[in-house]
Design a protein around this motif. Structure first.
Motif, PDB file in Angstrom:
ATOM      1  N   ASN A 186      24.557  46.207 103.426  1.00  0.00           N
ATOM      2  CA  ASN A 186      24.312  46.100 101.987  1.00  0.00           C
ATOM      3  C   ASN A 186      24.636  44.708 101.452  1.00  0.00           C
ATOM      4  O   ASN A 186      24.643  44.483 100.243  1.00  0.00           O
ATOM      5  CB  ASN A 186      25.115  47.164 101.241  1.00  0.00           C
ATOM      6  CG  ASN A 186      26.603  47.082 101.556  1.00  0.00           C
ATOM      7  OD1 ASN A 186      27.155  46.013 101.770  1.00  0.00           O
ATOM      8  ND2 ASN A 186      27.264  48.233 101.604  1.00  0.00           N
ATOM      9  N   GLY A 187      24.916  43.806 102.355  1.00  0.00           N
ATOM     10  CA  GLY A 187      25.222  42.437 101.966  1.00  0.00           C
ATOM     11  C   GLY A 187      26.709  42.150 101.905  1.00  0.00           C
ATOM     12  O   GLY A 187      27.117  40.984 101.882  1.00  0.00           O
ATOM     13  N   VAL A 188      27.539  43.201 101.880  1.00  0.00           N
ATOM     14  CA  VAL A 188      28.993  43.027 101.817  1.00  0.00           C
ATOM     15  C   VAL A 188      29.660  43.619 103.061  1.00  0.00           C
ATOM     16  O   VAL A 188      30.540  43.009 103.658  1.00  0.00           O
ATOM     17  CB  VAL A 188      29.575  43.681 100.550  1.00  0.00           C
ATOM     18  CG1 VAL A 188      31.098  43.555 100.519  1.00  0.00           C
ATOM     19  CG2 VAL A 188      28.972  43.039  99.311  1.00  0.00           C
ATOM     20  N   PHE A 189      29.232  44.821 103.442  1.00  0.00           N
ATOM     21  CA  PHE A 189      29.798  45.427 104.649  1.00  0.00           C
ATOM     22  C   PHE A 189      28.722  46.238 105.362  1.00  0.00           C
ATOM     23  O   PHE A 189      27.672  46.569 104.785  1.00  0.00           O
ATOM     24  CB  PHE A 189      31.005  46.308 104.321  1.00  0.00           C
ATOM     25  CG  PHE A 189      30.691  47.500 103.443  1.00  0.00           C
ATOM     26  CD1 PHE A 189      30.395  48.741 103.997  1.00  0.00           C
ATOM     27  CD2 PHE A 189      30.718  47.386 102.051  1.00  0.00           C
ATOM     28  CE1 PHE A 189      30.124  49.843 103.197  1.00  0.00           C
ATOM     29  CE2 PHE A 189      30.451  48.483 101.244  1.00  0.00           C
ATOM     30  CZ  PHE A 189      30.148  49.717 101.815  1.00  0.00           C
ATOM     31  N   THR A 190      28.977  46.540 106.627  1.00  0.00           N
ATOM     32  CA  THR A 190      28.054  47.339 107.424  1.00  0.00           C
ATOM     33  C   THR A 190      28.738  48.636 107.833  1.00  0.00           C
ATOM     34  O   THR A 190      29.965  48.717 107.878  1.00  0.00           O
ATOM     35  CB  THR A 190      27.613  46.590 108.689  1.00  0.00           C
ATOM     36  OG1 THR A 190      28.769  46.302 109.495  1.00  0.00           O
ATOM     37  CG2 THR A 190      26.897  45.297 108.338  1.00  0.00           C
ATOM     38  N   THR A 191      27.926  49.616 108.117  1.00  0.00           N
ATOM     39  CA  THR A 191      28.451  50.908 108.569  1.00  0.00           C
ATOM     40  C   THR A 191      27.771  51.292 109.874  1.00  0.00           C
ATOM     41  O   THR A 191      26.653  50.842 110.158  1.00  0.00           O
ATOM     42  CB  THR A 191      28.184  51.999 107.521  1.00  0.00           C
ATOM     43  OG1 THR A 191      26.759  52.124 107.332  1.00  0.00           O
ATOM     44  CG2 THR A 191      28.829  51.646 106.191  1.00  0.00           C
ATOM     45  N   VAL A 311      17.954  49.839 108.636  1.00  0.00           N
ATOM     46  CA  VAL A 311      16.796  48.943 108.604  1.00  0.00           C
ATOM     47  C   VAL A 311      16.262  48.794 107.186  1.00  0.00           C
ATOM     48  O   VAL A 311      15.906  47.687 106.754  1.00  0.00           O
ATOM     49  CB  VAL A 311      15.691  49.473 109.543  1.00  0.00           C
ATOM     50  CG1 VAL A 311      14.403  48.707 109.317  1.00  0.00           C
ATOM     51  CG2 VAL A 311      16.123  49.357 110.998  1.00  0.00           C
ATOM     52  N   HIS A 312      16.221  49.904 106.465  1.00  0.00           N
ATOM     53  CA  HIS A 312      15.747  49.868 105.076  1.00  0.00           C
ATOM     54  C   HIS A 312      16.596  48.911 104.245  1.00  0.00           C
ATOM     55  O   HIS A 312      16.076  48.071 103.492  1.00  0.00           O
ATOM     56  CB  HIS A 312      15.802  51.283 104.492  1.00  0.00           C
ATOM     57  CG  HIS A 312      15.069  51.424 103.201  1.00  0.00           C
ATOM     58  ND1 HIS A 312      14.909  52.611 102.551  1.00  0.00           N
ATOM     59  CD2 HIS A 312      14.441  50.507 102.423  1.00  0.00           C
ATOM     60  CE1 HIS A 312      14.224  52.434 101.438  1.00  0.00           C
ATOM     61  NE2 HIS A 312      13.929  51.158 101.345  1.00  0.00           N
ATOM     62  N   ASP A 316      15.579  45.302 102.518  1.00  0.00           N
ATOM     63  CA  ASP A 316      15.828  45.031 101.098  1.00  0.00           C
ATOM     64  C   ASP A 316      16.528  43.687 100.923  1.00  0.00           C
ATOM     65  O   ASP A 316      16.183  42.900 100.026  1.00  0.00           O
ATOM     66  CB  ASP A 316      16.688  46.139 100.488  1.00  0.00           C
ATOM     67  CG  ASP A 316      15.890  47.401 100.205  1.00  0.00           C
ATOM     68  OD1 ASP A 316      14.646  47.327 100.216  1.00  0.00           O
ATOM     69  OD2 ASP A 316      16.520  48.458  99.993  1.00  0.00           O
ATOM     70  N   ARG A 317      17.519  43.413 101.785  1.00  0.00           N
ATOM     71  CA  ARG A 317      18.227  42.126 101.691  1.00  0.00           C
ATOM     72  C   ARG A 317      17.269  40.965 102.000  1.00  0.00           C
ATOM     73  O   ARG A 317      17.314  39.918 101.359  1.00  0.00           O
ATOM     74  CB  ARG A 317      19.406  42.082 102.680  1.00  0.00           C
ATOM     75  CG  ARG A 317      20.495  43.125 102.458  1.00  0.00           C
ATOM     76  CD  ARG A 317      21.362  42.814 101.248  1.00  0.00           C
ATOM     77  NE  ARG A 317      20.686  43.151  99.997  1.00  0.00           N
ATOM     78  CZ  ARG A 317      20.500  44.405  99.555  1.00  0.00           C
ATOM     79  NH1 ARG A 317      20.925  45.431 100.266  1.00  0.00           N
ATOM     80  NH2 ARG A 317      19.882  44.618  98.410  1.00  0.00           N
TER      81      ARG A 317
END
Length: 396
Positions: A186-191, A311-312, A316-317
């Motif tokens: 999401n631009g800040v963290f990944t899961t 991926v979605h 978006d990013r």
């Protein structure tokens, strides 16, 4: 016998010579259109005119720079517009891939679409600027900035070329920033789900709820409890400390961790775990490769849903980044247009000032020439009349 004295003749001849010299100067000024032909004609005006000439030379050079920058930026805007359209198309394909009715053949078709999109994006990334360089060539490169089809690498120096007076204009776009240096997740963290999970749970991309509470640490969410009463425990893996323990778990319910919110959907099993980590950087090509691998593979339903989510979010990013890059190019274009207009006005002002310093007023010069010619004619007639006088004329 003639009586004019030598002194009288000399005075008259000097006067005639002076008028002829003045006529020659006026004729030269009329022919050239210049009042100041040599520094000696008007030293102060000549010095100011030279400064104006130097400034006009700088303005001409800057004008060529604005023309080049305008051309390159227009090409960049067109390339980025195509890139935005391609990413929109890829995003639509990923949204369609979430349709539960799609079979493997449908997913293969979507994967082929993404392969074509990826190939076109690579072509755009290596687009020529029409001036011997590359639109996304950073600070300059003599070869295509992106090399390698499987894992494209950026070979140019990051940044942008600057041209014009004081380097005011962009003459390229930083390809690394547009295509390679994109934030993950999401631009800040990944899961992510931990490899080895046995249940059917998956974690979404998450979102930021309180930027001030972010720590930049890594976290693990571990499912516990029983099937009838599941719980979860959150551990800060950076500090190796528990953040929350044995909190009741509900699939799809939000889990808040230090300003971050995630949801775990599906049916995770006891002992399954999921991770949060600070976002890194990834190229748009790698994101599309992940999407293609997901559509062409045979993942579990949970892994498929989680992969589509990841991926979605990545697309978006990338789309946000490319749209922002196009906005910056538009701003650069506007700046060049404003500078070009200001340069044109300054060129007119400097040319007018130089003309006022150097140029001859032709009407005045012609009038002065006519006056000088009349005076010269009168002087000649006087000299002729005087030179014909004799002693007999005086005695008579």
């Amino acid at each position: 016998m003639r009586v004019p004295t030598l002194q009288t003749s000399r005075v008259q001849l000097d006067a005639i010579s002076a008028r002829q010299a003045e006529q020659a100067r006026l004729q030269s000024r009329i022919a050239s259109g210049l009042r100041v032909q040599t520094p000696g004609d008007d030293p102060a005006a000549a010095a100011q005119a030279e400064l104006a000439r130097s400034r006009l030379a700088h303005l001409a050079q800057d004008q060529r720079a604005t023309q080049l920058a305008t051309s390159v930026l227009a090409t960049a805007d067109g390339a980025l517009a195509q890139g935005v359209d391609l990413l929109q198309s890829a995003r639509e394909a990923i949204v369609a891939a979430g349709n539960g009715a799609y079979n493997p053949v449908d997913k293969q078709a979507l994967a082929l679409t993404l392969r074509n999109t990826r190939a076109q994006l690579l072509q755009i990334a290596n687009a020529s600027d029409g001036a011997g360089g590359y639109v996304f060539g950073g600070q300059g490169t003599s070869t295509a900035p992106f090399s390698g089809d499987a894992s494209p690498a950026y070979g140019a120096a990051a940044g942008a070329q600057r041209i014009g007076e004081a380097g005011r204009y962009d003459a390229s776009v930083d390809g690394q920033q547009v295509f390679m240096n994109l934030p993950q997740g999401n631009g800040v963290f990944t899961t992510a789900s931990t490899p080895g999970n046995t249940g059917g749970g998956w974690i979404d991309a998450g979102s930021v709820t309180d930027a001030a509470a972010l720590t930049g640490h890594g976290y693990t969410i571990t499912l516990g409890g029983t099937t009838a009463a599941p719980t979860y425990t959150v551990t800060d893996t950076t500090l190796n400390a528990a953040v929350a323990s044995n909190v009741p778990f509900t699939a799809g319910a939000p889990i808040d961790i230090d300003g971050q919110r995630v949801q775990i959907a599906g049916t995770p099993a006891t002992g399954d775990s999921f991770t949060l980590a600070p976002a890194g950087r990834q190229s748009i090509f790698a994101t599309l490769d992940d999407a293609i691998a997901l559509l062409e593979g045979s993942p579990t339903a949970a892994a498929y849903n989680e992969g589509l989510e990841r991926v979605h979010t990545g697309l978006d990013r990338a789309l946000d980044g490319m749209t922002l890059a196009r906005t910056r190019v538009g701003e650069a274009q506007r700046g060049v247009e404003t500078s070009a207009s200001a340069n044109d006005q300054e060129k007119l002002d400097v040319t007018t000032r130089r003309s006022g310093l150097q140029d001859q007023d032709l009407a005045q010069a012609i009038s002065d020439l006519q006056t000088s010619q009349a005076s010269s004619q009168a002087a000649l007639q006087t000299y002729v009349s005087t030179s014909r006088k004799s002693l007999f004329d005086l005695l008579g």
